[in-house]
Write an enzyme that holds these catalytic residues in place. Structure first.
Site, PDB file in Angstrom:
ATOM      1  N   TYR A 144       0.825  -1.215   0.000  1.00  0.00           N
ATOM      2  CA  TYR A 144       0.000   0.000   0.000  1.00  0.00           C
ATOM      3  C   TYR A 144       0.860   1.267   0.000  1.00  0.00           C
ATOM      4  O   TYR A 144       0.755   2.096  -0.914  1.00  0.00           O
ATOM      5  CB  TYR A 144      -0.900  -0.059   1.233  1.00  0.00           C
ATOM      6  CG  TYR A 144      -1.688   1.178   1.592  1.00  0.00           C
ATOM      7  CD1 TYR A 144      -1.792   1.583   2.914  1.00  0.00           C
ATOM      8  CD2 TYR A 144      -2.357   1.932   0.619  1.00  0.00           C
ATOM      9  CE1 TYR A 144      -2.540   2.703   3.268  1.00  0.00           C
ATOM     10  CE2 TYR A 144      -3.112   3.051   0.966  1.00  0.00           C
ATOM     11  CZ  TYR A 144      -3.189   3.426   2.305  1.00  0.00           C
ATOM     12  OH  TYR A 144      -3.921   4.549   2.652  1.00  0.00           O
ATOM     13  N   ASN A 176       1.535 -10.346   1.099  1.00  0.00           N
ATOM     14  CA  ASN A 176       0.447  -9.491   1.594  1.00  0.00           C
ATOM     15  C   ASN A 176       0.191  -8.356   0.603  1.00  0.00           C
ATOM     16  O   ASN A 176      -0.095  -7.222   0.969  1.00  0.00           O
ATOM     17  CB  ASN A 176       0.874  -8.906   2.963  1.00  0.00           C
ATOM     18  CG  ASN A 176      -0.295  -8.222   3.661  1.00  0.00           C
ATOM     19  OD1 ASN A 176      -1.448  -8.527   3.361  1.00  0.00           O
ATOM     20  ND2 ASN A 176       0.003  -7.301   4.532  1.00  0.00           N
ATOM     21  N   PHE A 227      10.322  -1.550   3.197  1.00  0.00           N
ATOM     22  CA  PHE A 227       8.900  -1.643   3.580  1.00  0.00           C
ATOM     23  C   PHE A 227       8.533  -3.066   3.995  1.00  0.00           C
ATOM     24  O   PHE A 227       7.574  -3.272   4.731  1.00  0.00           O
ATOM     25  CB  PHE A 227       8.000  -1.298   2.378  1.00  0.00           C
ATOM     26  CG  PHE A 227       8.002   0.133   1.949  1.00  0.00           C
ATOM     27  CD1 PHE A 227       8.691   0.548   0.811  1.00  0.00           C
ATOM     28  CD2 PHE A 227       7.271   1.081   2.649  1.00  0.00           C
ATOM     29  CE1 PHE A 227       8.661   1.873   0.375  1.00  0.00           C
ATOM     30  CE2 PHE A 227       7.239   2.413   2.220  1.00  0.00           C
ATOM     31  CZ  PHE A 227       7.929   2.800   1.090  1.00  0.00           C
ATOM     32  N   SER A 244       7.087   2.724  12.854  1.00  0.00           N
ATOM     33  CA  SER A 244       5.692   3.003  13.205  1.00  0.00           C
ATOM     34  C   SER A 244       5.603   3.686  14.554  1.00  0.00           C
ATOM     35  O   SER A 244       6.413   3.431  15.447  1.00  0.00           O
ATOM     36  CB  SER A 244       4.922   1.674  13.259  1.00  0.00           C
ATOM     37  OG  SER A 244       3.675   1.837  13.906  1.00  0.00           O
ATOM     38  N   TYR A 295       4.134  -7.292  16.734  1.00  0.00           N
ATOM     39  CA  TYR A 295       4.381  -6.458  15.547  1.00  0.00           C
ATOM     40  C   TYR A 295       5.125  -5.194  15.969  1.00  0.00           C
ATOM     41  O   TYR A 295       6.151  -4.838  15.395  1.00  0.00           O
ATOM     42  CB  TYR A 295       3.054  -6.099  14.850  1.00  0.00           C
ATOM     43  CG  TYR A 295       3.177  -4.876  13.985  1.00  0.00           C
ATOM     44  CD1 TYR A 295       2.727  -3.634  14.437  1.00  0.00           C
ATOM     45  CD2 TYR A 295       3.778  -4.944  12.735  1.00  0.00           C
ATOM     46  CE1 TYR A 295       2.875  -2.501  13.667  1.00  0.00           C
ATOM     47  CE2 TYR A 295       3.924  -3.810  11.955  1.00  0.00           C
ATOM     48  CZ  TYR A 295       3.474  -2.584  12.429  1.00  0.00           C
ATOM     49  OH  TYR A 295       3.637  -1.458  11.673  1.00  0.00           O
ATOM     50  N   LYS A 319       9.162  -3.696  15.148  1.00  0.00           N
ATOM     51  CA  LYS A 319       9.556  -2.359  14.676  1.00  0.00           C
ATOM     52  C   LYS A 319      10.582  -1.750  15.647  1.00  0.00           C
ATOM     53  O   LYS A 319      11.592  -1.180  15.237  1.00  0.00           O
ATOM     54  CB  LYS A 319       8.329  -1.445  14.568  1.00  0.00           C
ATOM     55  CG  LYS A 319       7.335  -1.838  13.481  1.00  0.00           C
ATOM     56  CD  LYS A 319       7.949  -1.747  12.097  1.00  0.00           C
ATOM     57  CE  LYS A 319       6.920  -1.997  11.007  1.00  0.00           C
ATOM     58  NZ  LYS A 319       7.507  -1.983   9.648  1.00  0.00           N
ATOM     59  N   ASN A 368      -8.029  -2.064  10.405  1.00  0.00           N
ATOM     60  CA  ASN A 368      -7.920  -0.616  10.562  1.00  0.00           C
ATOM     61  C   ASN A 368      -9.229   0.104  10.230  1.00  0.00           C
ATOM     62  O   ASN A 368     -10.057  -0.376   9.445  1.00  0.00           O
ATOM     63  CB  ASN A 368      -6.780  -0.074   9.680  1.00  0.00           C
ATOM     64  CG  ASN A 368      -5.413  -0.625  10.074  1.00  0.00           C
ATOM     65  OD1 ASN A 368      -4.597  -0.964   9.254  1.00  0.00           O
ATOM     66  ND2 ASN A 368      -5.162  -0.713  11.375  1.00  0.00           N
ATOM     67  N   LEU A 369      -9.376   1.269  10.839  1.00  0.00           N
ATOM     68  CA  LEU A 369     -10.636   2.006  10.780  1.00  0.00           C
ATOM     69  C   LEU A 369     -11.082   2.395   9.378  1.00  0.00           C
ATOM     70  O   LEU A 369     -12.209   2.063   8.963  1.00  0.00           O
ATOM     71  CB  LEU A 369     -10.535   3.270  11.640  1.00  0.00           C
ATOM     72  CG  LEU A 369     -11.797   4.153  11.659  1.00  0.00           C
ATOM     73  CD1 LEU A 369     -12.978   3.423  12.296  1.00  0.00           C
ATOM     74  CD2 LEU A 369     -11.522   5.469  12.382  1.00  0.00           C
ATOM     75  N   PRO A 400      -8.766  -4.605  23.077  1.00  0.00           N
ATOM     76  CA  PRO A 400      -7.570  -4.773  23.913  1.00  0.00           C
ATOM     77  C   PRO A 400      -6.325  -4.205  23.215  1.00  0.00           C
ATOM     78  O   PRO A 400      -6.139  -4.408  22.014  1.00  0.00           O
ATOM     79  CB  PRO A 400      -7.448  -6.299  24.054  1.00  0.00           C
ATOM     80  CG  PRO A 400      -8.819  -6.822  23.819  1.00  0.00           C
ATOM     81  CD  PRO A 400      -9.475  -5.885  22.840  1.00  0.00           C
ATOM     82  N   GLY A 401      -5.511  -3.476  23.978  1.00  0.00           N
ATOM     83  CA  GLY A 401      -4.261  -2.953  23.413  1.00  0.00           C
ATOM     84  C   GLY A 401      -4.398  -1.552  22.862  1.00  0.00           C
ATOM     85  O   GLY A 401      -3.402  -0.870  22.628  1.00  0.00           O
TER      86      GLY A 401
END
Ligand code: WQD
Length: 336
Positions: free
Chosen positions: A11, A35, A80, A124, A149, A153, A199-200, A291-292
């Site tokens: 992306y 992915n 990436f 990130s 994850y 990073k 994701n939103l 959670p998180g």
């Protein structure tokens, strides 16, 4: 500059590819399509009006990767490639550590062996963990990540820092992304999550296109203006331009740089902005907290402006319109 993009069909990488070409650079893509979709590369070539050399290789496979350095003189690498699903990383931590760390060590070894001294890493904001205060600045503590994850990073930032300290000729830029959203104005490339989006914004888009029935808003009892989570959403084209600037930025050693807008919007702000920008009602319900999740996260973006002469220019309306433009023209993503 000739720039190798690992995970180049993804992306953010696909959008970066276009901006690199527009700035006169020569991108080369390597991706194993774990992915991502090969179709994304075709779309990038269509938008650039030129072919883009690409290699279908797993970045962890150093021997296979060495072919690229034999066929091209690489000036810089934008790294990436990596697994990036927070929830999946909790279920499969070893796969995440192995893939994300091994691929990075492979890239560093190839840099040493081939005289490449510049790397830009896709880090990130998640490395800030459960930050005590906002806005988040690059010199604030990192660690305390809430998932494997995020820890990959964090660890990769440390690996690249130690790599630069041991090799003084190296130029390492660690870009800490906030929340990438949106798509190229053409609607030909965009975010194409596998399965149900975590994701939103992609979730909102799939509700809007009728693929999903209802958005669950994870908690409205946070200490925020309207009770829902606040994040720093940044248009993917602004993010891409930040990578171009990072490639052109000549620093010796390591620089950590936030790529965000410096502005936080709540979940309900995003829903309302999407509805108004696109004239579409989004069906949602209030659900328990995820959670998180943290209540609020947004960047201090001043260092990017000072060092890279870069700042985000796209508005929230652009983010909502471009996200929808991609989704409505590609209801099944790249799987036409
Ligand atoms: C944003 C807000 C949710 C989905 C993650 C990763 C981060 C980075 C960006 C890679 C939060 C709420 C979400 C939904 C909701 N990824 N939400 N319903 O969690 O800030 O960051 O993506 O680098 O590393 O952690 O992004 O889009 O998942 O959530 O209410 O169906 O939207 O609670 O407040 P997040 P997100």
């Amino acid at each position: 500059m000739k720039i190798l993009l690992t995970g180049g069909a993804g992306y953010i990488a696909s959008h970066t590819c276009i901006e690199l070409v527009k700035s006169g650079h020569t991108p080369i893509i390597v991706d194993n399509f774990y992915n991502s979709q090969k179709e994304a590369i075709s779309r990038v070539e269509e938008l650039c009006g030129q072919s883009i050399p690409f290699y279908e290789i797993d970045v962890c496979d150093k021997e296979a990767m060495s072919v690229i350095f034999k066929e091209h003189t690489i000036d810089a690498i934008i790294h990436f490639a990596g697994y990036k699903a927070v929830g999946e990383s909790v279920a499969k931590p070893l796969a995440y550590y192995k893939n994300n760390i091994d691929s990075t060590i492979s890239v560093c070894e190839l840099m040493k062996e081939n005289g490449v001294t510049k790397i830009v890493f896709s880090s990130s904001a998640t490395v800030y963990g459960l930050a005590e205060k906002v806005p988040l600045k690059e010199d604030m503590p990192t660690g305390g990540c809430t998932n494997p994850y995020g820890w990959t990073k964090y660890m990769i930032e440390q690996i690249l820092t130690d790599f630069a300290n041991a090799n003084k000729e190296m130029n390492v830029v660690l870009l800490r992304y906030f929340n990438p959203v949106g798509a190229h104005e053409s609607g030909r490339i965009g975010e194409d999550p596998v399965g149900i989006p975590n994701n939103l914004m992609p979730y909102i888009c799939q509700v809007a296109v009728g693929k999903l029935k209802q958005l669950a808003i994870f908690g409205d009892d946070y200490p925020t203006p309207d009770g829902t989570g606040v994040r720093d959403y940044i248009h993917v084209v602004d993010l891409a331009l930040g990578h171009v600037a990072a490639c052109e930025f000549d620093c010796k050693g390591v620089e950590v740089i936030n790529l965000g807008t410096g502005v936080g919007y709540s979940v309900l702000d995003m829903v309302k902005a999407f509805e108004e920008a696109n004239g579409i009602k989004i069906n949602y319900t209030i659900a328990p907290r995820r959670p998180g999740d943290i209540a609020t996260c947004y960047s201090d973006a001043t260092k990017a402006k000072k060092l890279l002469h870069w700042e985000a220019k796209h508005t929230l309306v652009d983010m909502c319109k471009d996200s929808w433009n991609w989704q409505k023209n590609n209801p099944k993503g790249y799987n036409k």
